[in-house]
Design a protein around this motif. Sequence first.
Motif, PDB file in Angstrom:
ATOM      1  N   LEU A   1     -70.088 -48.532 -14.538  1.00 57.43           N
ATOM      2  CA  LEU A   1     -70.724 -47.234 -14.365  1.00 57.43           C
ATOM      3  C   LEU A   1     -72.235 -47.433 -14.336  1.00 57.43           C
ATOM      4  CD1 LEU A   1     -70.126 -44.174 -14.183  1.00 57.43           C
ATOM      5  CD2 LEU A   1     -70.419 -44.081 -16.662  1.00 57.43           C
ATOM      6  N   ALA A   2     -72.829 -47.282 -13.172  1.00 57.78           N
ATOM      7  CA  ALA A   2     -74.281 -47.403 -13.028  1.00 57.78           C
ATOM      8  C   ALA A   2     -74.913 -46.028 -13.180  1.00 57.78           C
ATOM      9  CB  ALA A   2     -74.627 -47.989 -11.661  1.00 57.78           C
ATOM     10  N   ILE A   3     -76.117 -45.986 -13.726  1.00 55.47           N
ATOM     11  CA  ILE A   3     -76.767 -44.699 -13.943  1.00 55.47           C
ATOM     12  C   ILE A   3     -77.978 -44.553 -13.043  1.00 55.47           C
ATOM     13  CG2 ILE A   3     -75.929 -44.451 -16.295  1.00 55.47           C
ATOM     14  CD1 ILE A   3     -78.708 -45.283 -17.289  1.00 55.47           C
ATOM     15  N   ALA A   4     -78.132 -43.355 -12.520  1.00 55.06           N
ATOM     16  CA  ALA A   4     -79.323 -42.972 -11.769  1.00 55.06           C
ATOM     17  C   ALA A   4     -79.996 -41.882 -12.586  1.00 55.06           C
ATOM     18  CB  ALA A   4     -78.947 -42.454 -10.388  1.00 55.06           C
ATOM     19  N   VAL A   5     -81.149 -42.192 -13.163  1.00 56.22           N
ATOM     20  CA  VAL A   5     -81.823 -41.216 -14.014  1.00 56.22           C
ATOM     21  C   VAL A   5     -82.256 -40.042 -13.153  1.00 56.22           C
ATOM     22  CG1 VAL A   5     -83.754 -40.793 -15.567  1.00 56.22           C
ATOM     23  CG2 VAL A   5     -82.568 -43.006 -15.616  1.00 56.22           C
ATOM     24  N   ALA A   6     -81.815 -38.849 -13.529  1.00 53.46           N
ATOM     25  CA  ALA A   6     -82.048 -37.660 -12.720  1.00 53.46           C
ATOM     26  C   ALA A   6     -83.531 -37.417 -12.537  1.00 53.46           C
ATOM     27  CB  ALA A   6     -81.385 -36.448 -13.358  1.00 53.46           C
ATOM     28  N   SER A   7     -83.884 -36.961 -11.342  1.00 59.91           N
ATOM     29  CA  SER A   7     -85.293 -36.744 -11.036  1.00 59.91           C
ATOM     30  C   SER A   7     -85.806 -35.420 -11.558  1.00 59.91           C
ATOM     31  CB  SER A   7     -85.510 -36.792  -9.509  1.00 59.91           C
ATOM     32  OG  SER A   7     -84.684 -35.844  -8.873  1.00 59.91           O
TER      33      SER A   7
ATOM     34  N   ILE B   1     -72.038 -45.088  -9.143  1.00 56.52           N
ATOM     35  CA  ILE B   1     -73.374 -44.632  -9.503  1.00 56.52           C
ATOM     36  C   ILE B   1     -73.338 -43.135  -9.782  1.00 56.52           C
ATOM     37  CG2 ILE B   1     -75.783 -44.479  -8.786  1.00 56.52           C
ATOM     38  CD1 ILE B   1     -75.138 -46.768  -6.795  1.00 56.52           C
ATOM     39  N   ALA B   2     -73.721 -42.772 -11.003  1.00 56.44           N
ATOM     40  CA  ALA B   2     -73.696 -41.360 -11.399  1.00 56.44           C
ATOM     41  C   ALA B   2     -75.054 -40.949 -11.935  1.00 56.44           C
ATOM     42  CB  ALA B   2     -72.620 -41.126 -12.460  1.00 56.44           C
ATOM     43  N   SER B   3     -75.475 -39.759 -11.571  1.00 57.08           N
ATOM     44  CA  SER B   3     -76.728 -39.209 -12.063  1.00 57.08           C
ATOM     45  C   SER B   3     -76.566 -38.774 -13.512  1.00 57.08           C
ATOM     46  CB  SER B   3     -77.142 -38.012 -11.204  1.00 57.08           C
ATOM     47  OG  SER B   3     -78.215 -37.324 -11.793  1.00 57.08           O
TER      48      SER B   3
ATOM     49  N   CYS C   1     -73.563 -50.139 -20.494  1.00 58.59           N
ATOM     50  CA  CYS C   1     -73.820 -49.565 -19.164  1.00 58.59           C
ATOM     51  C   CYS C   1     -75.209 -50.031 -18.741  1.00 58.59           C
ATOM     52  CB  CYS C   1     -73.729 -48.049 -19.255  1.00 58.59           C
ATOM     53  SG  CYS C   1     -73.917 -47.165 -17.717  1.00 58.59           S
ATOM     54  N   THR C   2     -75.283 -51.132 -18.012  1.00 56.03           N
ATOM     55  CA  THR C   2     -76.561 -51.837 -17.873  1.00 56.03           C
ATOM     56  C   THR C   2     -77.096 -51.954 -16.443  1.00 56.03           C
ATOM     57  OG1 THR C   2     -75.351 -53.941 -17.836  1.00 56.03           O
ATOM     58  CG2 THR C   2     -76.196 -53.192 -19.968  1.00 56.03           C
TER      59      THR C   2
END
Length: 312
Positions: A13-19, A254-256, A52-53
Amino acid sequence: MRFSAAPSVASRLAIAVASEPERAHASSGAMPAGAREDALRHLLQTAADAGCTTVATRPEGDNERLLGQAWPFPSPFTVTVRTVPLSDGLDRLEARARRSLERMGLPRGETLLVSNPADLAGVEGRALWDRLTALKTRGLYRKIGFCATVEDGPDLLARRFQPDVVQIPCNLLDQRAEQDGTLEALAAQGVEIHTAAPFVSGLLFMAGDVLPPEFADYAPALSRARRRLAEARIDPMQAALSYALNLPGVTSVIASVASAAELRAMLAAAHAPRPNIDWAALALPQAADLSRTMHGAGRSPLDDFSRISSAA
């Protein structure tokens, strides 16, 4: 003989830090001074502790610099970076890919992705790919690839450029990449597949009465999907992540995420047992139209960076 352990759910699970960091504070007004940085540190530490890196970034706004200031030490994170548009020029595109690493305080990145597949399909496509290949050869990025939708013909682009990674949307509402064989074709080429937009910019969680006007035509189909999940007593977030994480050939989803609390909710949903449900019955018949509508509304189907509403 040594056997490698299967990747954990959290590691996939990759994270995309919300803008839009205020999303997590919508009920309490704007974030106080300094709170954004503290919240980001807490989010990253929560991700690191959970395993989750992988962090996905885009070269816009101030997120890359903030990430560079907030990494835990020592940092366990790898990053996926996107290019700026080719219309900015090849030199600018290459310089910005280098600058992304500098802003995050990193000597190298894991993956560099061409943001717009049309850049590769154009007359300067090969020259663009050569620039990315050179950055990989110099050790600045370990892998290179591109983002694409089903409409972009990612299988053909992959045959032409032989990328390490392709990022493509495939989710409960738009299952075309699985159903038409795109994922299978990419996996057969040895491509590492990242799926994006598991929450479809929040549409999966929105009732018809709060949908933005441009999505009103999809309200009946969205309502049916939510009703099927409710009847099966399945949380929409659990269903969305379970579907994406169990797609054949997919290595990363990839999840925000905007806060540590949101990430904890995602991780709990991702670790829940896989629901027994007819996944195909949840897909929107108008998935292709939805993709075009999202583009027209300025919400890319390629990611959840700007989700319409919080899933937490």
